[in-house]
Design an enzyme around this catalytic site. Structure first.
Site, mmCIF file in Angstrom:
data_model
loop_
_atom_site.group_PDB
_atom_site.id
_atom_site.type_symbol
_atom_site.label_atom_id
_atom_site.label_comp_id
_atom_site.label_asym_id
_atom_site.label_seq_id
_atom_site.Cartn_x
_atom_site.Cartn_y
_atom_site.Cartn_z
ATOM 1 N N GLU A 21 -1.332 -1.545 -4.569
ATOM 2 C CA GLU A 21 -2.594 -0.828 -4.655
ATOM 3 C C GLU A 21 -2.426 0.392 -5.541
ATOM 4 O O GLU A 21 -1.527 1.205 -5.336
ATOM 5 C CB GLU A 21 -3.069 -0.406 -3.259
ATOM 6 C CG GLU A 21 -4.408 0.283 -3.287
ATOM 7 C CD GLU A 21 -4.953 0.588 -1.909
ATOM 8 O OE1 GLU A 21 -5.237 1.773 -1.653
ATOM 9 O OE2 GLU A 21 -5.087 -0.352 -1.107
ATOM 10 N N HIS A 65 -2.599 0.928 6.824
ATOM 11 C CA HIS A 65 -1.697 0.727 5.684
ATOM 12 C C HIS A 65 -1.285 -0.740 5.570
ATOM 13 O O HIS A 65 -1.276 -1.310 4.477
ATOM 14 C CB HIS A 65 -0.463 1.622 5.796
ATOM 15 C CG HIS A 65 -0.801 3.077 5.813
ATOM 16 N ND1 HIS A 65 -1.264 3.750 4.707
ATOM 17 C CD2 HIS A 65 -0.768 3.981 6.811
ATOM 18 C CE1 HIS A 65 -1.497 5.008 5.022
ATOM 19 N NE2 HIS A 65 -1.203 5.177 6.294
ATOM 20 N N ASP A 83 0.882 -1.167 0.000
ATOM 21 C CA ASP A 83 0.000 0.000 0.000
ATOM 22 C C ASP A 83 0.922 1.219 0.000
ATOM 23 O O ASP A 83 1.454 1.585 1.042
ATOM 24 C CB ASP A 83 -0.898 -0.012 1.238
ATOM 25 C CG ASP A 83 -1.781 1.216 1.328
ATOM 26 O OD1 ASP A 83 -2.251 1.700 0.280
ATOM 27 O OD2 ASP A 83 -1.998 1.704 2.459
#
Length: 186
Positions: free
Chosen positions: A90, A161, A30
Site C-alpha cells: 500500500e 492493518h 500495509d
C-alpha cells in the site's frame, strides 16, 4: 497476532490452491513502523486461500534501527516461508516533512529491500485503488474494507492493518488478468 494456517517452503506448491500451477501466491503489505499488516494468499480471485495473515508490531521503546531490522527480517521470513511470486504494498501519501512520513518511508524501505532480496516482484497501489478493488468504492471506510476482505477471503484479519494488507493482496490478485492482457498486447 499472526495467522498462519499453512506454511510451505519457498518454491513448493504444497497447498491445494497452489497445486493447479496457474494460480498466484501474493503477499500484501500495509507498511507502518509501529504496526505492519501482512497477508499471503494463493489462488484466484474467486477461489483464494489465506496462507498467512497478521500484524507485525514493533515497540516504540526499541531503537529505531532495530525496529526497521525487525520489519525487514519478518517480511523476508514470510517471503521465504511461502512461494510468493508478487507483493502488493500500500502506497502512503502524507506531508513530506512530517516525522510520521519519514518513519513510514523508512519502514517501506525496509519492506522493499526484504522483498527485493527474496526476488519478489513488487507493485504499489494507492489506498483508494485497493478500496475500489475490494469494496467497489474508493472512499470505503475501514469497517467496509474489513467486512469485504473477511467475506472474500474467508478469514478474520484481526486488525485494520492486517485487513488493509489482505485487501492489497486481493487487489493485486484481482488485477492479474488485466496486467497479463496488457503484457501480451505489448
Amino acid at each position: 497476532e499472526p495467522h498462519s494456517p499453512r506454511r510451505s517452503g519457498r518454491g513448493m506448491r504444497a497447498t491445494a490452491a497452489t497445486q493447479a500451477g496457474s494460480v498466484a501466491v501474493v503477499m500484501g503489505v500495509d507498511p507502518g513502523l509501529a504496526s505492519t499488516g501482512y497477508a499471503v494468499i494463493a489462488g484466484t480471485p474467486s477461489r483464494m486461500e489465506v496462507l498467512a495473515l497478521g500484524t507485525l508490531r514493533t515497540s516504540s521503546g526499541a531503537a529505531h534501527p532495530e525496529r526497521l531490522r525487525r520489519i525487514h527480517d519478518e517480511v523476508a521470513a514470510l517471503a521465504r516461508a511461502h512461494p510468493v511470486e508478487a507483493a502488493a504494498v500500500e502506497a502512503w501519501f502524507v506531508h513530506p516533512v512530517s516525522r510520521s512520513a519519514m518513519a513510514m518511508a523508512e519502514a517501506r524501505g525496509a519492506i522493499m529491500v526484504a522483498l527485493a532480496g527474496a526476488g519478489v516482484e513488487v507493485a504499489e497501489y494507492a489506498p483508494n485503488t485497493i478500496k475500489q478493488a475490494v469494496t467497489g468504492q474508493g472512499g470505503a471506510d475501514k469497517a467496509q474494507v474489513r467486512a469485504m476482505v473477511r467475506r472474500l477471503a474467508g478469514a478474520e484479519p484481526g486488525s485494520d492493518h492486517a485487513a488493509d494488507a489482505l485487501a492489497a493482496a486481493i487487489c493485486h490478485l484481482s488485477s492479474a488478468r488485466l496486467r497479463g492482457a496488457i503484457r501480451r498486447a505489448r
